[in-house]
Scaffold this motif. Structure first.
Motif, PDB file in Angstrom:
ATOM      1  N   ALA A   3       0.834  -1.208   0.000  1.00  0.00           N
ATOM      2  CA  ALA A   3       0.000   0.000   0.000  1.00  0.00           C
ATOM      3  C   ALA A   3       0.865   1.253   0.000  1.00  0.00           C
ATOM      4  N   TRP A   4       1.961   1.214   0.769  1.00  0.00           N
ATOM      5  CA  TRP A   4       2.867   2.370   0.804  1.00  0.00           C
ATOM      6  C   TRP A   4       3.486   2.609  -0.568  1.00  0.00           C
ATOM      7  N   GLN A   6       2.195   1.704  -3.494  1.00  0.00           N
ATOM      8  CA  GLN A   6       1.159   2.185  -4.399  1.00  0.00           C
ATOM      9  C   GLN A   6       0.880   3.664  -4.174  1.00  0.00           C
ATOM     10  N   ASN A   7       0.828   4.087  -2.926  1.00  0.00           N
ATOM     11  CA  ASN A   7       0.612   5.505  -2.639  1.00  0.00           C
ATOM     12  C   ASN A   7       1.759   6.354  -3.173  1.00  0.00           C
TER      13      ASN A   7
END
Length: 221
Positions: A3-4, A6-7
């Motif tokens: 997620a990190w 992707q952000n």
């Protein structure tokens, strides 16, 4: 972690999109410049690793044998190995050949450094181009809407500032790394030149016999 990542990619994509069309060549310049820097750093690391002592270099020249495998990638070993392979056994010709080998290695040390400097110098100019295009977009908005469309004006000003910032971010580390690599090239070059002088004296003090098969072989460029 995913997620990190992707952000981070989303933020990077938004940043590049906000900078406009100039960001694409800036990214290309940055990637190419750092690939060249990485190649040069690895090149100098190989040259400085397990470098052959000057005494061993003189022994190899005196006995007309190649350097030991543990020194194969060092700067001095490259000089000695190339010279031993191409030496003629005639002191005058061998001294000239050794000088040519030293000069060839010096050129290899500075190879691509000028291109790194050019890429680092081009980056802020591309950033300046983005600044100009961003301000043109801002003035176009002013000409059509006056000061009533603050969002469109902010987009043009943001584009101008982002491209300027990116150009400086690319250029400053690039110029620093160019200077760093030039210092390493100068240190390695001085070592090669010093060993070359020692080998010149070694060649002058002894004349090495050349194997019959090497004398019979035609000279190769």
């Amino acid at each position: 972690m995913t997620a990190w990542l992707q952000n981070g990619l989303v933020l990077l994509s938004d940043y590049l999109r906000a900078g406009g069309a100039v960001m694409a060549p800036l990214v290309v310049v940055s990637v190419l410049m750092w690939l060249l820097i990485a190649e040069r750093v690895l090149f100098f690391r190989r040259l400085e690793r397990r470098n052959m002592p000057a005494d061993q270099a003189r022994i190899c020249v005196r006995e007309n044998r190649l350097p030991a495998p543990q020194y194969a990638e060092g700067a001095v070993a490259l000089l000695v190995g190339e010279f031993v392979v191409h030496r003629s056994g005639r002191p005058a010709l061998d001294r000239a050949m050794l000088d040519a080998t030293v000069q060839r290695l010096h050129r290899a040390l500075t190879h691509r450094l000028a291109l790194i400097g050019v890429l680092a110098a081009v980056a802020p100019l591309l950033g300046l181009l983005g600044t100009v295009t961003g301000m043109i977009a801002t003035f176009d908005v002013l000409a059509v809407f006056g000061t009533g469309n603050a969002k469109a004006m902010a987009g043009g000003i943001s584009q101008a500032l982002i491209t300027t910032q990116t150009g400086l971010i690319v250029a400053i580390p690039g110029l620093y790394m160019k200077g760093f690599l030039e210092r390493r090239a100068r240190i390695v070059g001085q070592r090669i030149a010093s060993v070359g002088l020692n080998l010149q004296r070694e060649i002058s003090s002894c004349s090495t016999s050349v194997p019959p098969e090497k004398e019979a072989a035609p000279a190769r460029s």
